[in-house]
Structures are given as structure tokens and as C-alpha cells.
Motif scaffolding. Structure first.
Motif, PDB file in Angstrom:
ATOM      1  N   LYS A   1       0.694  -1.237  -0.058  1.00 49.81           N
ATOM      2  CA  LYS A   1       0.071  -0.032   0.117  1.00 49.81           C
ATOM      3  C   LYS A   1       0.770   1.071   0.099  1.00 49.81           C
ATOM      4  N   VAL A   2       0.464   2.106  -0.880  1.00 48.93           N
ATOM      5  CA  VAL A   2       1.264   3.262  -1.001  1.00 48.93           C
ATOM      6  C   VAL A   2       0.268   4.611  -0.729  1.00 48.93           C
ATOM      7  N   ALA A   3       1.052   5.741  -0.234  1.00 49.51           N
ATOM      8  CA  ALA A   3       0.169   6.957  -0.040  1.00 49.51           C
ATOM      9  C   ALA A   3       0.040   7.681  -1.337  1.00 49.51           C
ATOM     10  N   THR A   4      -1.390   8.304  -1.330  1.00 54.09           N
ATOM     11  CA  THR A   4      -1.668   9.123  -2.458  1.00 54.09           C
ATOM     12  C   THR A   4      -1.605  10.451  -2.333  1.00 54.09           C
ATOM     13  N   LYS A   5      -1.079  10.670  -0.836  1.00 51.83           N
ATOM     14  CA  LYS A   5      -0.759  12.179  -0.707  1.00 51.83           C
ATOM     15  C   LYS A   5       0.512  12.124   0.218  1.00 51.83           C
ATOM     16  N   ASP A   6       1.374  13.018  -0.001  1.00 49.11           N
ATOM     17  CA  ASP A   6       2.722  13.040   0.611  1.00 49.11           C
ATOM     18  C   ASP A   6       2.419  13.206   2.354  1.00 49.11           C
ATOM     19  N   PRO A   7       2.830  12.150   2.986  1.00 49.80           N
ATOM     20  CA  PRO A   7       2.735  12.111   4.175  1.00 49.80           C
ATOM     21  C   PRO A   7       3.632  13.268   5.033  1.00 49.80           C
ATOM     22  N   THR A   8       4.846  13.346   4.605  1.00 49.91           N
ATOM     23  CA  THR A   8       5.628  14.367   4.974  1.00 49.91           C
ATOM     24  C   THR A   8       5.213  15.810   5.005  1.00 49.91           C
ATOM     25  N   GLU A   9       4.393  16.182   3.960  1.00 56.96           N
ATOM     26  CA  GLU A   9       3.693  17.389   3.782  1.00 56.96           C
ATOM     27  C   GLU A   9       2.743  17.428   4.905  1.00 56.96           C
ATOM     28  N   LEU A  10       1.680  16.311   5.078  1.00 56.49           N
ATOM     29  CA  LEU A  10       0.723  16.261   6.268  1.00 56.49           C
ATOM     30  C   LEU A  10       1.415  16.310   7.534  1.00 56.49           C
ATOM     31  N   GLU A  11       2.543  15.725   7.748  1.00 57.34           N
ATOM     32  CA  GLU A  11       3.074  15.744   8.922  1.00 57.34           C
ATOM     33  C   GLU A  11       3.323  17.142   9.322  1.00 57.34           C
ATOM     34  N   GLU A  12       3.995  18.013   8.567  1.00 59.99           N
ATOM     35  CA  GLU A  12       4.393  19.260   8.736  1.00 59.99           C
ATOM     36  C   GLU A  12       3.243  20.099   8.862  1.00 59.99           C
ATOM     37  N   LYS A  13       2.397  19.761   8.457  1.00 60.25           N
ATOM     38  CA  LYS A  13       0.916  20.842   8.785  1.00 60.25           C
ATOM     39  C   LYS A  13       0.202  20.588  10.043  1.00 60.25           C
ATOM     40  N   LYS A  14       0.941  19.493  10.555  1.00 53.48           N
ATOM     41  CA  LYS A  14       0.201  18.937  11.876  1.00 53.48           C
ATOM     42  C   LYS A  14       0.333  19.855  13.196  1.00 53.48           C
TER      43      LYS A  14
END
Length: 418
Positions: free
Chosen positions: A405-418
Motif C-alpha cells: 500500500k502506498v500513500a496518495t498524498k505526501d505524508p511528510t507534508e501532512l506531518e509538517e501541517k500537523k
């Protein structure tokens, strides 16, 4: 009972009140380590299909064209059934202004009446001439008879009187012959004059019938049941623009295609393709068609024909060379009508057994192509090699295997927005 001690019956309640909030806090901390929810997609194995998408419109395979009449002079539309109107056979589709032809018809009818009157006048004059010639012939005949009787008296008359009676008889006989010949020639002349007038009448009758047919031809009727589609008026187009459809008030040229009645039982998709795409296509290639007006349905199709010669497209400048393509649609729908805009997706390449991921799962990081593979509640960055892409999927040559399974959104960007 001592005031400083808690009853044993209340001890479990106090313990629960302390443990439950603590557990909730610990769970929130552990789950929060994975960051916000990241959408994922499963890596699959399948056929990678490369498509060419073209824009065009729906056409009927067969249509019955309704043409303006030929040889009817000035043509102006006074009535035209709007595009999309359903008609029955022999219903009126279009009408042209008959004013000029009606004036011509009245003139030709007047000429016909005049020709008929001339025939009657010529016949009357012939009858009068024939009657007069007959009277003259009877008079000459009577003169011959009288002169004949006089010659019989020659034996009792002097020689001079006898010669006179003979001369009188010869003169009377000659006059009789002349009057008889005049009667014959009068009949021939009258017959010839009448025939001449009859030719003139026949021409007038032909002109009247022609004007009647021309007026009738100004009313265009449907040759069959179907839906009316107005056709482009090329004389009304500006250079480089698409011609507008015929409408009421427009002038047409003799034989102009004004409208058509398409056969809706078999429809096709028609478009134009660039020179660069011509070599990638061939007859029989599978395709799909989506009609703008029928967004909930996709139609199976295949290429039926591609033009062999390029045509100049003057919708832009400089004019581009392109080819026309004819895509046969397998199953139609009652909602589909000729002239509707549509898109066709044509299969130009198929690679079976490919590792496939959605395009949105592939990212570019520092010049590298990577994906984020799910590992538990975390995602690990992994470099991959991409082969080809289409509008929705990418072919992975190395770096992934089916089932991951692969992410369809960049998880690193989502983590930065957290």
C-alpha cells in the motif's frame, strides 16, 4: 468509624476514574505519532494501457440530406424547423420565399391564356376565310355552268359571239380552279397558323408547369421519420471561424445542404488528429467514448477509418495539417444525438503484467522519483523506477511489488501541517 479512611466499596470506582483517562491519553499519544490520516492505494498487477484522448462530436452513420432546390432563382429561408425537432415522414422541414416565383407563375399563366385566345382567333379567322372561299368557289362553279350553256348556243350565234362564249367558258373554268385552290391553301394556312399557336401554347403550359414545380420545390419535406439537424451555412462564416448553422432569413445557393435527417440506429464519433498521432493509430483499435450530455455512461467503440490524406485546418493560424478519424460506437443510447460534443479515449498500447500505482502516489523528491510505502502506522520513502504513464496510472518497473500500500498524498507534508 474513622473520618480519615475511605470505604472499601468505593475503591474500584476511584481506580477506574484514574486508569481510564490515563489510557485514553496514552492511546492518543501513540496514534498521534503516525500523523494525520493519509489516503492509500494498493499496488496492483495488471495491464498498463496507454491512451490517446481526442475531442470531437457525434455523427450519424447514415443521414438523408435535405437540399435547397436547383434552378429556382433567389432562395431565402422563411421557415426552418429547429435542430433537435422530431418529425414524421413528409412533415415540412424548411420553406423558401416563393414571392418571385409566384410573380413568374402569374406571368406564365397570362401568356398561356393569351396563347389559347390566339388559337381560337386563328381558328375563327380560318373559318371565315374558308366560308368566303367556299362562296367564291360556288360562284365560279355557277359561272362555269352558265358559260357551258352559252357555248351550246354557238351554232345559232355568229362566229364572233361563238368565240366570245368559248373564251368566257375558259375564263370561268380557270376562275373555278383558282377558287378551289384558294380553298385548299386557305385550309392549309389556317392549319399551319393554328399549329404555330399550339406550339406557343405548349411552351406556355410547360412554363406554367415548371413554375408550379419550382414553387412546390421551395417546400422541403422530411424523407423519413427522424430528428432534424440544421447544417452549416458556409457562406456566412468568417475566415478562420466555424460556420453557423442555417437559420430563418438566411439566403441559400441552389443545391445547398440545409438540413439532414440522421439515422439514429447507428452513430459514430468523428474528430481530427494531429500528424504526430496519425502513425500511432490504425483501424480496429479499441476505444471508449464519453458524450458530454450523457455523463453517466461510457460507450465501447473502435476505430473504423482514418483518412489517408491530411487536410488543412483553418481554425488557427498558421493552418495545421490534421487527419479525420471515424470511431464506430458499439451501442447507442436514446439520449445521444448527432452534433453532441464528446471525448474518445483510444487504446494505443497495452503492456500486460505491469505493476501499477495511481499517478497521485508518485512523487518527485530532490530529483528522485519516490513513493511512500505503508509500514504499520508509518510510511517509508522508497525510490522507484517509472516506465510509462497514462491519465490515471503509472507503470512501475522496479521498487514495488503487488499488494503493498502506498500513500496518495505526501505524508511528510501532512506531518509538517500537523
Amino acid at each position: 468509624m474513622s473520618l480519615g479512611r475511605t470505604p472499601k466499596s468505593k475503591m474500584p470506582l476511584i481506580a477506574a476514574a484514574v486508569v481510564i483517562p490515563a489510557a485514553i491519553f496514552i492511546f492518543a499519544k501513540t496514534t498521534g505519532a503516525a500523523g494525520p490520516a493519509v489516503p492509500t492505494a494498493e499496488v496492483k498487477t495488471g495491464d498498463f494501457v496507454e491512451y490517446l484522448q481526442v475531442r470531437g462530436e457525434i455523427r450519424a452513420r447514415r443521414s438523408k440530406i435535405i437540399n435547397a432546390p436547383s434552378g429556382s432563382g433567389d432562395l431565402q429561408l422563411v421557415k426552418l424547423v429547429p435542430t433537435g425537432t422530431m418529425v414524421k415522414k413528409d412533415d415540412i422541414v424548411a420553406q423558401f420565399d416563393p414571392t418571385n416565383l409566384q410573380r413568374t407563375l402569374e406571368q406564365k399563366r397570362s401568356e398561356l391564356r393569351q396563347a389559347e385566345a390566339e388559337i381560337e382567333r386563328q381558328r375563327a379567322e380560318g373559318r371565315m376565310s374558308e366560308a368566303q372561299a367556299g362562296t367564291d368557289a360556288e360562284s365560279a362553279k355557277y359561272g362555269v355552268q352558265r358559260a357551258t350553256l352559252d357555248t351550246r348556243k354557238a351554232e345559232i350565234l355568229s362566229d364572233i359571239d361563238g368565240q366570245k362564249t368559248k373564251l368566257t367558258l375558259e375564263s370561268s373554268q380557270q376562275k373555278l380552279l383558282e377558287t378551289q385552290e384558294k380553298v385548299k391553301s386557305g385550309k392549309v394556312s389556317t392549319s399551319a397558323n393554328v399549329e404555330l399557336r399550339k406550339k406557343k401554347k405548349e411552351k406556355a403550359e410547360y412554363d406554367v408547369a415548371l413554375a408550379d414545380r419550382q414553387i412546390a420545390s421551395l417546400t422541403l419535406r422530411s424523407p423519413s421519420d427522424g430528428m432534424v439537424t440544421a447544417l452549416p451555412n458556409f457562406r456566412a462564416s468568417m475566415f478562420g471561424s466555424n460556420p453557423p448553422d442555417f437559420k430563418e432569413g438566411d439566403r441559400a445557393w441552389p443545391g445547398a445542404a440545409v438540413a439532414e435527417i440522421p439515422d439514429l440506429s447507428e452513430i459514430r464519433f468523428e474528430a481530427r488528429i494531429d500528424e504526430a498521432d496519425r502513425g500511432r493509430l490504425k483501424s480496429g483499435q479499441p476505444a471508449t467514448v464519453r458524450v458530454d450530455a450523457v455523463p453517466d455512461k461510457e460507450f465501447g467503440a473502435k476505430i473504423r477509418d482514418i483518412s489517408t490524406l491530411a487536410k488543412l485546418d483553418f481554425t488557427g493560424w498558421p493552418p495545421a495539417k490534421n487527419f479525420s478519424i471515424d470511431v464506430q460506437i458499439a451501442n447507442t443510447d436514446a439520449r445521444v444525438r448527432p452534433g453532441m460534443s464528446a471525448n474518445s479515449r483510444i487504446e494505443i498500447n497495452r503492456v500486460p503484467g505491469s505493476i501499477l500505482v495511481p499517478n497521485e502516489a508518485v512523487f518527485s523528491k530532490a530529483g528522485r522519483t519516490v513513493v511512500y510505502v505503508q509500514n504499520g502506522r508509518k510510511f517509508e520513502e522508497r525510490q522507484v523506477t517509472i516506465g510509462r504513464r497514462n491519465s490515471s496510472e503509472a507503470q512501475v518497473l522496479s521498487g514495488l511489488k503487488a499488494g503493498e500500500k502506498v500513500a496518495t498524498k505526501d505524508p511528510t507534508e501532512l506531518e509538517e501541517k500537523k
